[in-house]
Design a protein around this motif. Structure first.
Motif, PDB file in Angstrom:
ATOM      1  N   ARG A 223      38.146  19.158  48.448  1.00 35.23           N
ATOM      2  CA  ARG A 223      38.510  20.220  49.320  1.00 35.23           C
ATOM      3  C   ARG A 223      38.389  21.473  49.253  1.00 35.23           C
ATOM      4  O   ARG A 223      37.742  21.865  48.314  1.00 35.23           O
ATOM      5  CB  ARG A 223      40.549  20.156  49.287  1.00 35.23           C
ATOM      6  N   ARG A 224      37.621  21.652  50.326  1.00 32.63           N
ATOM      7  CA  ARG A 224      37.050  23.184  50.308  1.00 32.63           C
ATOM      8  C   ARG A 224      38.175  24.447  50.708  1.00 32.63           C
ATOM      9  O   ARG A 224      38.827  23.709  51.828  1.00 32.63           O
ATOM     10  CB  ARG A 224      35.643  23.457  52.204  1.00 32.63           C
ATOM     11  N   CYS A 225      37.534  25.025  50.126  1.00 28.93           N
ATOM     12  CA  CYS A 225      38.724  26.601  50.013  1.00 28.93           C
ATOM     13  C   CYS A 225      38.189  26.996  51.164  1.00 28.93           C
ATOM     14  O   CYS A 225      37.517  27.898  51.155  1.00 28.93           O
ATOM     15  CB  CYS A 225      38.586  27.344  48.600  1.00 28.93           C
ATOM     16  N   THR A 226      39.378  27.991  52.176  1.00 26.58           N
ATOM     17  CA  THR A 226      39.066  28.588  52.816  1.00 26.58           C
ATOM     18  C   THR A 226      39.897  29.722  53.247  1.00 26.58           C
ATOM     19  O   THR A 226      39.435  30.683  53.404  1.00 26.58           O
ATOM     20  CB  THR A 226      38.814  27.859  54.245  1.00 26.58           C
ATOM     21  N   SER A 227      40.924  29.184  53.023  1.00 26.79           N
ATOM     22  CA  SER A 227      42.158  30.107  53.221  1.00 26.79           C
ATOM     23  C   SER A 227      43.166  30.303  52.575  1.00 26.79           C
ATOM     24  O   SER A 227      43.994  29.315  51.644  1.00 26.79           O
ATOM     25  CB  SER A 227      42.726  30.389  54.859  1.00 26.79           C
ATOM     26  N   HIS A 228      44.314  31.058  51.825  1.00 27.26           N
ATOM     27  CA  HIS A 228      45.123  31.284  51.002  1.00 27.26           C
ATOM     28  C   HIS A 228      46.423  32.004  51.451  1.00 27.26           C
ATOM     29  O   HIS A 228      45.576  33.628  51.494  1.00 27.26           O
ATOM     30  CB  HIS A 228      44.807  30.486  49.557  1.00 27.26           C
ATOM     31  N   ASN A 229      47.722  32.522  51.058  1.00 28.12           N
ATOM     32  CA  ASN A 229      48.226  32.928  50.638  1.00 28.12           C
ATOM     33  C   ASN A 229      48.443  32.766  48.961  1.00 28.12           C
ATOM     34  O   ASN A 229      49.135  31.552  48.858  1.00 28.12           O
ATOM     35  CB  ASN A 229      49.762  32.687  51.900  1.00 28.12           C
ATOM     36  N   ARG A 230      48.509  33.771  47.772  1.00 27.41           N
ATOM     37  CA  ARG A 230      48.674  34.063  46.682  1.00 27.41           C
ATOM     38  C   ARG A 230      50.199  34.926  46.054  1.00 27.41           C
ATOM     39  O   ARG A 230      49.372  35.523  46.493  1.00 27.41           O
ATOM     40  CB  ARG A 230      47.553  33.332  46.608  1.00 27.41           C
ATOM     41  N   GLU A 231      50.344  34.237  45.170  1.00 26.27           N
ATOM     42  CA  GLU A 231      51.197  35.720  44.124  1.00 26.27           C
ATOM     43  C   GLU A 231      49.772  35.600  43.053  1.00 26.27           C
ATOM     44  O   GLU A 231      49.796  35.085  42.064  1.00 26.27           O
ATOM     45  CB  GLU A 231      52.071  34.686  43.801  1.00 26.27           C
ATOM     46  N   TYR A 232      49.921  37.019  43.303  1.00 28.83           N
ATOM     47  CA  TYR A 232      49.631  37.627  41.691  1.00 28.83           C
ATOM     48  C   TYR A 232      49.978  38.231  40.580  1.00 28.83           C
ATOM     49  O   TYR A 232      51.102  39.208  41.435  1.00 28.83           O
ATOM     50  CB  TYR A 232      48.697  38.622  42.497  1.00 28.83           C
ATOM     51  N   HIS A 233      50.274  38.317  39.643  1.00 29.01           N
ATOM     52  CA  HIS A 233      51.017  39.046  38.682  1.00 29.01           C
ATOM     53  C   HIS A 233      50.306  40.276  37.873  1.00 29.01           C
ATOM     54  O   HIS A 233      49.270  39.781  36.710  1.00 29.01           O
ATOM     55  CB  HIS A 233      51.587  38.642  37.753  1.00 29.01           C
ATOM     56  N   HIS A 234      49.513  41.143  38.667  1.00 36.08           N
ATOM     57  CA  HIS A 234      48.922  42.443  37.714  1.00 36.08           C
ATOM     58  C   HIS A 234      48.979  43.039  37.469  1.00 36.08           C
ATOM     59  O   HIS A 234      50.279  43.712  36.862  1.00 36.08           O
ATOM     60  CB  HIS A 234      47.653  42.919  39.274  1.00 36.08           C
ATOM     61  N   PRO A 235      48.518  43.739  35.710  1.00 31.05           N
ATOM     62  CA  PRO A 235      48.578  43.990  34.800  1.00 31.05           C
ATOM     63  C   PRO A 235      49.055  45.120  35.001  1.00 31.05           C
ATOM     64  O   PRO A 235      50.113  45.934  34.634  1.00 31.05           O
ATOM     65  CB  PRO A 235      47.135  43.843  33.657  1.00 31.05           C
ATOM     66  N   LEU A 236      48.780  45.771  35.703  1.00 31.99           N
ATOM     67  CA  LEU A 236      49.080  47.183  36.706  1.00 31.99           C
ATOM     68  C   LEU A 236      49.763  48.097  37.639  1.00 31.99           C
ATOM     69  O   LEU A 236      50.716  48.349  36.700  1.00 31.99           O
ATOM     70  CB  LEU A 236      47.411  47.800  36.966  1.00 31.99           C
TER      71      LEU A 236
END
Length: 295
Positions: A223-236
């Motif tokens: 599957r080609r990655c083209t767009s996403h909505n993602r959740e991040y947990h940033h350390p800062l």
């Protein structure tokens, strides 16, 4: 990677995935293995069982477009999977050779830098980070040196980081889903660029070092990655929800521009603005130290 085994493995995985009822066959029959039998695929495709068996053995050179189209229909392949099947069966495929290091065109580098407070980077065919701007570095890999992409022989590789670097793993709240997308994208790239030794070496390394990668790879995702909505947990700056777009650069074989954004009125936009503020000048040095666990 052995392209004959790639073709055979891909066809077997899709045959096992296809349910008889999906293609109008009785679902009540007792079956020793999941999915369709070889003779059923052959019948649906309009070819002999012997010919289809040879395809599963990797003998796919010079197969006609009409047979590929029939196979794709019988196995209910998605568009990216159809592209991958064609890549695996085209004649004149070369064994992997050492390619020259990839470089970013000056105009593309300037574009990435000019985006300012919008995180952006460029990925090469094998997932090497070829350039990133200040905010993309702070968002995704602040624990690495800012100049890391400039080290041609030792660039950060996004796929390697994703599976082998604990800090990168912790960044993604939806790591299992992202892992599936990453492996599927690498598989498609390998089919499209069989002569790229860096891709083959990367896959070989990850098969040996990552159980998760090895398990996902055995499923032959494409599957080609083209767009996403993602959740991040940033350390800062904590939790963010970001959209990303992966844009193929038409004049650069396999290179993609990746741009991240947040809803302008959301807490994620505020967090991204805070990260931008804290990674400018002296604040940037402090942020990198915090991300590296030195603060």
């Amino acid at each position: 990677m052995d392209q004959r085994s790639e073709l055979g493995g891909f066809l077997r995985s899709r045959r096992a995935r296809t349910r008889p009822e999906d293609v109008g066959l009785p679902a009540y029959e007792r079956r020793r293995v999941p999915g369709l039998r070889r003779e059923e695929v052959a019948r649906l495709t309009g070819i002999s069982v012997g010919y289809y068996t040879r395809l599963e053995q990797g003998h796919g050179a010079n197969v006609s477009d009409s047979v590929l189209d029939s196979l794709a229909g019988a196995l209910r392949l998605a568009p990216d999977e159809r592209t991958h099947l064609r890549s695996l069966t085209r004649p004149g495929r070369k064994s992997p050779t050492r390619a020259a290091p990839e470089h970013v065109r000056d105009s593309v580098r300037l574009l990435v830098g000019s985006l300012g407070d919008i995180p952006a980077l460029v990925l090469g065919r094998s997932g090497d980070v070829l350039t990133w701007n200040r905010l993309a570095h702070a968002l995704l890999a602040g624990h690495l040196p800012r100049e890391a992409p400039e080290r041609v022989d030792d660039r950060p590789n996004w796929t390697r980081l994703f599976f082998l670097d604990p800090r990168t793993r912790e960044l993604f709240s939806d790591w299992p889903e992202k892992a599936k997308d990453t492996v599927a994208d690498v598989r498609l790239a390998l089919g499209a660029h069989p002569g790229d030794s860096s891709l083959a070496e990367l896959v070989g390394e990850l098969l040996g070092r990552s159980t998760e990668f090895r398990t996902l790879w055995s499923e032959h995702p494409v599957r080609r990655c083209t767009s996403h909505n993602r959740e991040y947990h940033h350390p800062l700056v904590g939790d963010l929800t970001l959209s990303d777009e992966l844009l193929t650069l038409p004049d650069d074989d396999g290179q993609r521009l990746v741009v991240f954004s947040a809803d302008p009125r959301s807490p994620s936009a505020a967090a991204l603005a805070l990260l931008a503020e804290n990674t400018q000048g002296q604040g940037g040095q402090q942020a990198v130290a915090l991300l590296a666990g030195e603060g």
